[in-house]
Design a protein around this motif. Sequence first.
Motif, mmCIF file in Angstrom:
data_model
loop_
_atom_site.group_PDB
_atom_site.id
_atom_site.type_symbol
_atom_site.label_atom_id
_atom_site.label_comp_id
_atom_site.label_asym_id
_atom_site.label_seq_id
_atom_site.Cartn_x
_atom_site.Cartn_y
_atom_site.Cartn_z
ATOM 1 N N UNK A 1 -2.581 7.595 41.877
ATOM 2 C CA UNK A 1 -2.152 8.373 41.155
ATOM 3 C C UNK A 1 -3.955 8.854 40.748
ATOM 4 N N UNK A 2 -4.221 9.450 40.612
ATOM 5 C CA UNK A 2 -5.803 10.648 39.949
ATOM 6 C C UNK A 2 -5.357 10.773 39.143
ATOM 7 N N UNK A 3 -6.661 10.476 38.730
ATOM 8 C CA UNK A 3 -6.745 10.948 37.017
ATOM 9 C C UNK A 3 -6.932 12.504 36.789
ATOM 10 N N UNK A 4 -6.188 12.621 35.397
ATOM 11 C CA UNK A 4 -5.964 14.180 35.073
ATOM 12 C C UNK A 4 -7.628 14.175 34.877
ATOM 13 N N UNK A 5 -8.598 15.395 34.340
ATOM 14 C CA UNK A 5 -9.965 14.566 33.909
ATOM 15 C C UNK A 5 -9.593 15.717 32.899
ATOM 16 N N UNK A 6 -9.921 15.972 32.173
ATOM 17 C CA UNK A 6 -10.027 17.436 30.994
ATOM 18 C C UNK A 6 -8.815 17.232 30.197
ATOM 19 N N UNK A 7 -7.586 16.032 30.266
ATOM 20 C CA UNK A 7 -6.532 15.842 30.186
ATOM 21 C C UNK A 7 -6.867 14.825 28.551
ATOM 22 N N UNK A 8 -6.608 15.475 27.518
ATOM 23 C CA UNK A 8 -6.233 14.733 26.433
ATOM 24 C C UNK A 8 -5.539 14.507 25.685
ATOM 25 N N UNK A 9 -4.939 13.108 24.700
ATOM 26 C CA UNK A 9 -3.200 12.853 24.436
ATOM 27 C C UNK A 9 -4.702 13.088 22.931
ATOM 28 N N UNK A 10 -3.428 14.386 21.730
ATOM 29 C CA UNK A 10 -3.521 14.423 20.443
ATOM 30 C C UNK A 10 -3.869 12.538 19.959
ATOM 31 N N UNK A 11 -4.650 12.694 18.594
ATOM 32 C CA UNK A 11 -4.424 11.433 17.696
ATOM 33 C C UNK A 11 -3.174 11.081 16.782
ATOM 34 N N UNK A 12 -2.869 12.284 17.112
ATOM 35 C CA UNK A 12 -1.197 11.928 16.425
ATOM 36 C C UNK A 12 -0.073 11.770 17.258
ATOM 37 N N UNK A 13 -0.273 12.045 18.444
ATOM 38 C CA UNK A 13 0.698 11.699 19.311
ATOM 39 C C UNK A 13 0.271 9.989 19.775
ATOM 40 N N UNK A 14 -0.452 9.074 20.045
ATOM 41 C CA UNK A 14 -1.240 8.048 20.088
ATOM 42 C C UNK A 14 -0.659 7.346 18.508
ATOM 43 N N UNK A 15 -0.707 8.054 17.720
ATOM 44 C CA UNK A 15 -0.309 7.583 16.132
ATOM 45 C C UNK A 15 0.741 6.906 16.395
ATOM 46 N N UNK A 16 1.960 7.850 16.491
ATOM 47 C CA UNK A 16 3.520 8.368 16.447
ATOM 48 C C UNK A 16 4.181 7.360 17.713
ATOM 49 N N UNK A 17 3.249 7.329 18.771
ATOM 50 C CA UNK A 17 3.864 6.176 19.425
ATOM 51 C C UNK A 17 3.581 4.821 19.596
ATOM 52 N N UNK A 18 2.020 5.080 18.305
ATOM 53 C CA UNK A 18 2.443 3.072 18.016
ATOM 54 C C UNK A 18 3.560 2.898 17.432
ATOM 55 N N UNK A 19 3.851 3.714 15.755
ATOM 56 C CA UNK A 19 4.586 3.564 15.091
ATOM 57 C C UNK A 19 5.442 3.172 16.290
ATOM 58 N N UNK A 20 6.369 3.709 17.126
ATOM 59 C CA UNK A 20 7.738 3.907 17.332
ATOM 60 C C UNK A 20 8.001 2.599 18.210
ATOM 61 N N UNK A 21 6.990 2.016 18.712
ATOM 62 C CA UNK A 21 6.806 1.279 19.733
ATOM 63 C C UNK A 21 6.376 -0.290 18.710
ATOM 64 N N UNK A 22 5.789 -0.091 17.869
ATOM 65 C CA UNK A 22 5.898 -0.903 17.041
ATOM 66 C C UNK A 22 6.663 -2.437 17.079
#
Length: 58
Positions: free
Chosen positions: A1-22
């Motif tokens: 699977x190729x990497x999607x260069x230039x694709x960014x994930x918002x810090x808020x989305x990462x924080x929400x996912x971490x909180x959700x899956x904790x």
Amino acid sequence: MPLNKGVRVADEDVDLAAETFAPLAGPMHIRIILLLRGAERSSGELAELTGRSPAAVS
């Protein structure tokens, strides 16, 4: 699977996912998830396989 260069994930989305899956990060939760990968199991089966009560694994 190729990497999607230039694709960014918002810090808020990462924080929400971490909180959700904790809650799933505990060893017992991981054990149950791994037991469920192979087949559907009742809470009674999960209790027997983990040594916990059916209420604790449901």
